[in-house]
Write a protein that holds these residues in place. Structure first.
Motif, PDB file in Angstrom:
ATOM      1  N   ASN A 185       4.213   2.706   5.445  1.00  0.00           N
ATOM      2  CA  ASN A 185       4.717   2.963   4.769  1.00  0.00           C
ATOM      3  C   ASN A 185       6.225   3.880   4.460  1.00  0.00           C
ATOM      4  O   ASN A 185       6.414   4.933   3.572  1.00  0.00           O
ATOM      5  CB  ASN A 185       3.775   4.342   3.745  1.00  0.00           C
ATOM      6  N   GLU A 186       7.025   4.145   5.638  1.00  0.00           N
ATOM      7  CA  GLU A 186       8.522   4.145   5.199  1.00  0.00           C
ATOM      8  C   GLU A 186       9.000   3.328   4.820  1.00  0.00           C
ATOM      9  O   GLU A 186       9.082   2.059   5.196  1.00  0.00           O
ATOM     10  CB  GLU A 186       8.943   4.057   7.384  1.00  0.00           C
ATOM     11  N   ILE A 187       9.958   3.885   3.995  1.00  0.00           N
ATOM     12  CA  ILE A 187      11.148   3.624   2.615  1.00  0.00           C
ATOM     13  C   ILE A 187      12.216   3.464   3.116  1.00  0.00           C
ATOM     14  O   ILE A 187      12.781   5.056   3.434  1.00  0.00           O
ATOM     15  CB  ILE A 187      11.272   3.331   1.590  1.00  0.00           C
ATOM     16  N   TRP A 188      13.398   2.670   4.035  1.00  0.00           N
ATOM     17  CA  TRP A 188      14.816   2.930   3.523  1.00  0.00           C
ATOM     18  C   TRP A 188      15.677   2.635   2.627  1.00  0.00           C
ATOM     19  O   TRP A 188      15.173   1.430   1.566  1.00  0.00           O
ATOM     20  CB  TRP A 188      15.817   2.211   4.623  1.00  0.00           C
ATOM     21  N   ILE A 189      16.305   3.929   2.380  1.00  0.00           N
ATOM     22  CA  ILE A 189      17.265   3.569   1.448  1.00  0.00           C
ATOM     23  C   ILE A 189      18.511   3.709   1.746  1.00  0.00           C
ATOM     24  O   ILE A 189      19.105   4.976   2.010  1.00  0.00           O
ATOM     25  CB  ILE A 189      17.025   4.402  -0.132  1.00  0.00           C
ATOM     26  N   ARG A 190      19.351   2.924   1.075  1.00  0.00           N
ATOM     27  CA  ARG A 190      20.863   2.356   1.162  1.00  0.00           C
ATOM     28  C   ARG A 190      21.465   3.166   0.022  1.00  0.00           C
ATOM     29  O   ARG A 190      21.343   1.642  -0.531  1.00  0.00           O
ATOM     30  CB  ARG A 190      21.374   1.560   2.622  1.00  0.00           C
ATOM     31  N   VAL A 191      22.239   4.110   0.288  1.00  0.00           N
ATOM     32  CA  VAL A 191      23.090   4.136  -1.388  1.00  0.00           C
ATOM     33  C   VAL A 191      24.973   4.530  -0.907  1.00  0.00           C
ATOM     34  O   VAL A 191      25.181   5.177  -0.334  1.00  0.00           O
ATOM     35  CB  VAL A 191      23.448   5.808  -1.634  1.00  0.00           C
ATOM     36  N   ALA A 192      25.701   3.310  -1.469  1.00  0.00           N
ATOM     37  CA  ALA A 192      27.181   3.706  -1.419  1.00  0.00           C
ATOM     38  C   ALA A 192      27.528   3.394  -2.467  1.00  0.00           C
ATOM     39  O   ALA A 192      27.462   3.114  -3.420  1.00  0.00           O
ATOM     40  CB  ALA A 192      27.593   1.720  -1.447  1.00  0.00           C
ATOM     41  N   TRP A 193      28.608   4.772  -2.073  1.00  0.00           N
ATOM     42  CA  TRP A 193      29.480   5.458  -3.808  1.00  0.00           C
ATOM     43  C   TRP A 193      30.315   5.162  -3.850  1.00  0.00           C
ATOM     44  O   TRP A 193      30.800   5.095  -3.222  1.00  0.00           O
ATOM     45  CB  TRP A 193      29.519   7.087  -2.841  1.00  0.00           C
TER      46      TRP A 193
ATOM     47  N   ARG B 259       0.743  -1.449  -0.075  1.00  0.00           N
ATOM     48  CA  ARG B 259      -0.117   0.071  -0.112  1.00  0.00           C
ATOM     49  C   ARG B 259       0.669   1.384   0.445  1.00  0.00           C
ATOM     50  O   ARG B 259       2.096   1.264  -0.123  1.00  0.00           O
ATOM     51  CB  ARG B 259      -0.975   0.164   1.441  1.00  0.00           C
ATOM     52  N   ASN B 260       0.093   1.888   0.367  1.00  0.00           N
ATOM     53  CA  ASN B 260       0.800   3.622   0.084  1.00  0.00           C
ATOM     54  C   ASN B 260       0.410   4.324   1.298  1.00  0.00           C
ATOM     55  O   ASN B 260      -0.810   3.505   1.803  1.00  0.00           O
ATOM     56  CB  ASN B 260       1.246   3.735  -1.544  1.00  0.00           C
TER      57      ASN B 260
ATOM     58  N   TYR C   2      11.988   7.467   3.257  1.00  0.00           N
ATOM     59  CA  TYR C   2      11.033   8.356   2.675  1.00  0.00           C
ATOM     60  C   TYR C   2       9.272   8.163   3.258  1.00  0.00           C
ATOM     61  O   TYR C   2       9.186   6.228   2.811  1.00  0.00           O
ATOM     62  CB  TYR C   2      11.463   8.561   1.428  1.00  0.00           C
ATOM     63  N   HIS C   3       8.695   8.716   3.095  1.00  0.00           N
ATOM     64  CA  HIS C   3       7.171   8.029   3.284  1.00  0.00           C
ATOM     65  C   HIS C   3       6.582   8.561   1.975  1.00  0.00           C
ATOM     66  O   HIS C   3       6.497   9.565   2.138  1.00  0.00           O
ATOM     67  CB  HIS C   3       6.336   8.690   4.818  1.00  0.00           C
ATOM     68  N   SER C   4       5.987   7.059   1.627  1.00  0.00           N
ATOM     69  CA  SER C   4       4.836   7.524   0.455  1.00  0.00           C
ATOM     70  C   SER C   4       4.254   8.869  -0.044  1.00  0.00           C
ATOM     71  O   SER C   4       3.499   8.834   1.433  1.00  0.00           O
ATOM     72  CB  SER C   4       4.442   6.621  -0.450  1.00  0.00           C
ATOM     73  N   GLN C   5       4.012   9.636  -0.653  1.00  0.00           N
ATOM     74  CA  GLN C   5       3.740  10.772  -0.496  1.00  0.00           C
ATOM     75  C   GLN C   5       3.124  12.172  -0.773  1.00  0.00           C
ATOM     76  O   GLN C   5       2.271  12.662   0.592  1.00  0.00           O
ATOM     77  CB  GLN C   5       2.150  10.115  -0.361  1.00  0.00           C
ATOM     78  N   THR C   6       5.178  11.613   0.275  1.00  0.00           N
ATOM     79  CA  THR C   6       4.654  12.978   1.454  1.00  0.00           C
ATOM     80  C   THR C   6       5.423  14.046   1.328  1.00  0.00           C
ATOM     81  O   THR C   6       6.526  13.856  -0.097  1.00  0.00           O
ATOM     82  CB  THR C   6       5.436  12.632   2.805  1.00  0.00           C
ATOM     83  N   PRO C   7       6.025  15.156   1.326  1.00  0.00           N
ATOM     84  CA  PRO C   7       7.091  15.636   0.636  1.00  0.00           C
ATOM     85  C   PRO C   7       8.223  16.292   1.211  1.00  0.00           C
ATOM     86  O   PRO C   7       9.532  17.062   1.381  1.00  0.00           O
ATOM     87  CB  PRO C   7       6.281  17.371   0.545  1.00  0.00           C
ATOM     88  N   TYR C   8       8.257  15.586   2.099  1.00  0.00           N
ATOM     89  CA  TYR C   8       9.374  15.565   3.439  1.00  0.00           C
ATOM     90  C   TYR C   8      10.527  14.229   2.981  1.00  0.00           C
ATOM     91  O   TYR C   8      10.387  13.059   3.018  1.00  0.00           O
ATOM     92  CB  TYR C   8       9.000  15.570   5.081  1.00  0.00           C
ATOM     93  N   VAL C   9      11.992  14.170   3.042  1.00  0.00           N
ATOM     94  CA  VAL C   9      12.649  13.508   2.885  1.00  0.00           C
ATOM     95  C   VAL C   9      13.769  13.395   4.001  1.00  0.00           C
ATOM     96  O   VAL C   9      13.831  14.623   4.572  1.00  0.00           O
ATOM     97  CB  VAL C   9      13.885  13.359   1.612  1.00  0.00           C
ATOM     98  N   PHE C  10      14.315  12.691   4.742  1.00  0.00           N
ATOM     99  CA  PHE C  10      14.853  12.153   5.915  1.00  0.00           C
ATOM    100  C   PHE C  10      16.185  12.015   5.028  1.00  0.00           C
ATOM    101  O   PHE C  10      16.560  10.889   5.457  1.00  0.00           O
ATOM    102  CB  PHE C  10      14.885  11.798   6.962  1.00  0.00           C
ATOM    103  N   ILE C  11      17.470  13.069   5.194  1.00  0.00           N
ATOM    104  CA  ILE C  11      18.721  12.346   4.828  1.00  0.00           C
ATOM    105  C   ILE C  11      20.279  11.924   5.955  1.00  0.00           C
ATOM    106  O   ILE C  11      19.889  13.186   6.215  1.00  0.00           O
ATOM    107  CB  ILE C  11      19.227  12.870   3.602  1.00  0.00           C
TER     108      ILE C  11
END
Lengths: 275, 346
Positions: B128-136, A197-198, B153-162
């Motif tokens: 709906n919390e998505i964790w993204i890990r990026v190794a450069w 879901r979203n 990132y939480h979908s459909q929100t305008p906020y991103v935590f980095i």
């Protein structure tokens, strides 16, 4: 050729300086326009106040003149009591609609109490400042509800519609979420894993089966809720793998029809009772 | 299994406290329950990590699985990292149907088209919390797995935590990929930072307790008479003052727990207000000064200032507006007339 380079650099410098100048000018212009808009709003507000006062003075004068014509003046106390009673009734009515408010001299606080199928669910709040112009001071509306969009369209033109639209968005969201929660609670053995879901719950995707009929989860459901103010989907696809037997495929299209017209958990209740 | 992957898994396990290793490996799910049973979690960590690496060898772990283990560790120990909040903007009014598969595809596509050597890993959590890990990496070097960036990132929100890695040069690329993947047009950093990711989320998603005046159809309960002190010989001299402070404090901070921030920083560029006879400064320039408030839990300590008698109530709006304005970095300039303009004034 070294003689060409100084010219190019000088030209670039000049362009850079010009760009900088223009950016500064643009910024100053924007500040000026903001200030102008603010002063205009203030002037408008003062004009409204002046008109109000003028009307009051006129009323006073009329009352003085027309005193003899009125039959029986209701006592001021009775009038006041009647006003209070009708206001209380009005507030009670609004409270039942799920939107209630409280007014202070600086701000108005609105509460939207959501519900779905008779279950009272979350409450959300908005505090609006009344002066110098209507604006949202603070709120507890989730970030995925398009509050900014809705307020841009309606807040300053039609407060009632604004609250109504916001309430419909919130109620629909809460309704969709509640359906999904009920589905997961009562039909966890029908669904493979957790449904995808979203945040808004307007796109759902999951695999399910009818328990007892097969081990695997042959049905893939995808529900799209195109209308943010409705808790029923606008588009439903239930599919099987291409090599599935015919009765399964038929069942899939029947399920699809059911899911389009009935709330999620109720649809599954129907499926269960059909077995 | 690659040497570097083995080493990376070994070091990740070494970071974990000994009594939590089993739990994290179970969450990981890469080693079977049977395999986990064979591990002795009472030996020294060095040996535990060696054993884990050997089991991973058996299962042929690659960097993708190792990265997931790293996310799991960092999800539980998120308070060890410093998180910044970014806000995305879009002018459009289309309804969003956030599809996670679509998001992942666009994000990976955008990053990979700019930089071939990156390791990108996703993990979805509840809510709906998505964790993204990026190794450069660089065009010539493989990704550095020990300095990754994390995005929540939480979908459909305008906020991103980095939580950016030390290699800040990759930040613009990361931001680009985020707005492309989430269908936004613009992204900017907010003046809000903390070690507590949850508190940052509470602030921007308005999950902290705000006390709104609500209408209730029942008449308000008569004020509870103060429980009469058991001992009538004790008299509260400043009772009304105490109640006033308590009421003002409640109006500002509400009842519930405050979001956890560690500091608030105010950069002052205000004119030094002095006696015109004492010409301390020759030039009429703003006096630049940085004021920083630090605390293990800043907002709770601000809340307790007035009741403890250490500050007057009401507190300065510059302090109390922090959760509402969603910022803990401020720049304060001189007030020019009555028009606030672009700077903060209470």
């Amino acid at each position: 050729d070294f003689r060409a380079f100084p010219g190019v650099l000088a030209h670039l410098e000049m362009l850079e300086a010009r760009a900088r100048r223009e950016a500064v000018q643009q910024e100053e212009k924007e500040k000026w326009e903001e200030k102008l808009a603010f002063l205009k709003a203030r002037a408008q507000e003062l004009r409204l106040l002046r008109d109000e006062l003028r009307d009051k003075v006129e009323q006073q004068e009329k009352v003085q003149l027309g005193k003899e014509g009125i039959l029986s003046d209701p006592s001021p106390r009775a009038v006041l009591e009647w006003k209070i009673r009708s206001l209380q009734n009005l507030l009670q009515v609004f409270h039942l609609t799920g939107i209630s408010g409280k007014l202070s001299n600086r701000s108005a606080c609105f509460s939207i109490h959501t519900a779905y199928e008779g279950f009272s669910l979350d409450s959300f709040h908005l505090e609006l400042l009344l002066r110098p112009g209507l604006r949202i001071q603070r709120h507890s509306i989730p970030a995925f509800i398009p509050l900014e969009q809705i307020s841009r369209k309606l807040l300053h033109s039609d407060l009632r519609s604004f609250l109504d639209l916001l309430s419909r968005h919130l109620n629909a969201f809460v309704g969709r979420r509640h359906q999904l929660e009920l589905l997961q609670e009562h039909f966890s053995d029908w669904i493979q894993g957790t449904p995808q879901r979203n945040s808004l719950c307007n796109l759902l995707s999951f695999q399910y089966h009818i328990p007892g009929k097969s081990r695997s989860f042959p049905f893939q459901a995808r529900l799209l809720y195109g209308d943010p103010c409705r808790s029923l989907p606008t588009e439903v696809t239930v599919s099987c793998s291409p090599d599935a037997p015919a009765p399964l495929a038929e069942a899939a299209s029947a399920h699809s029809e059911l899911l389009r017209n009935t709330a999620l958990h109720r649809a599954f209740h129907s499926l269960k009772s059909m077995e | 299994m690659d040497e570097t992957v083995a080493e990376y898994i070994r070091r990740t396990v070494l970071k974990m406290p000994r009594n939590e290793i089993k739990m994290m490996l179970q969450k990981w799910g890469f080693l079977s329950e049977a395999q986990l049973q064979t591990l002795n979690f009472h030996q020294i960590k060095d040996n535990i990590s060696q054993d884990v690496v050997q089991l991973c060898e058996v299962n042929s772990a690659d960097i993708k699985q190792a990265a997931v283990l790293d996310i799991i560790y960092n999800h539980i120990y998120q308070h060890k990292r410093m998180w910044s909040v970014y806000q995305m903007k879009k002018p459009g009014e289309e309804l969003e149907y956030f599809d996670i598969t679509d998001f992942k595809k666009k994000f990976k596509g955008r990053l990979r088209s700019a930089l071939k050597n990156v390791t990108i890993t996703f993990k979805e959590y509840e809510d709906n919390e998505i964790w993204i890990r990026v190794a450069w990496g660089t065009p010539y070097k493989k990704p550095n797995q020990y300095k990754p960036s994390y995005v929540v990132y939480h979908s459909q929100t305008p906020y991103v935590f980095i939580s950016a890695s030390v290699l800040k040069s990759n930040l613009p690329l990361l931001c680009q990929a985020l707005i492309v993947a989430s269908n936004y047009h613009d992204i900017r950093e907010m003046e809000l930072r903390s070690h507590s990711l949850n508190s940052l989320q509470d602030i921007v998603f308005k999950r902290y307790s705000q006390n709104f005046q609500t209408y209730s159809p029942k008449p308000p309960q008569g004020r509870n008479a103060e429980a009469e002190s058991a001992d009538l010989r004790i008299v509260q001299e400043n009772k009304s003052e105490k109640e006033r402070i308590h009421r003002l404090n409640w109006e500002v901070f509400g009842d519930g727990p405050q979001p956890k921030l560690e500091f608030a920083q105010y950069m002052l560029e205000t004119m030094f207000k002095r006696d015109p006879k004492m010409d301390v400064l020759d030039k009429k320039e703003p006096f630049r000064c940085l004021v920083k408030f630090s605390s293990p839990h800043l907002l709770e300590s601000l809340k307790s200032l007035a009741p403890a008698g250490m500050a007057d109530a009401p507190l300065s709006p510059l302090l109390t507006c922090i959760p509402q304005k969603a910022r803990n970095y401020f720049k304060i300039r001189e007030k020019k007339g009555f028009f606030p303009g672009s700077f903060v004034s209470p």
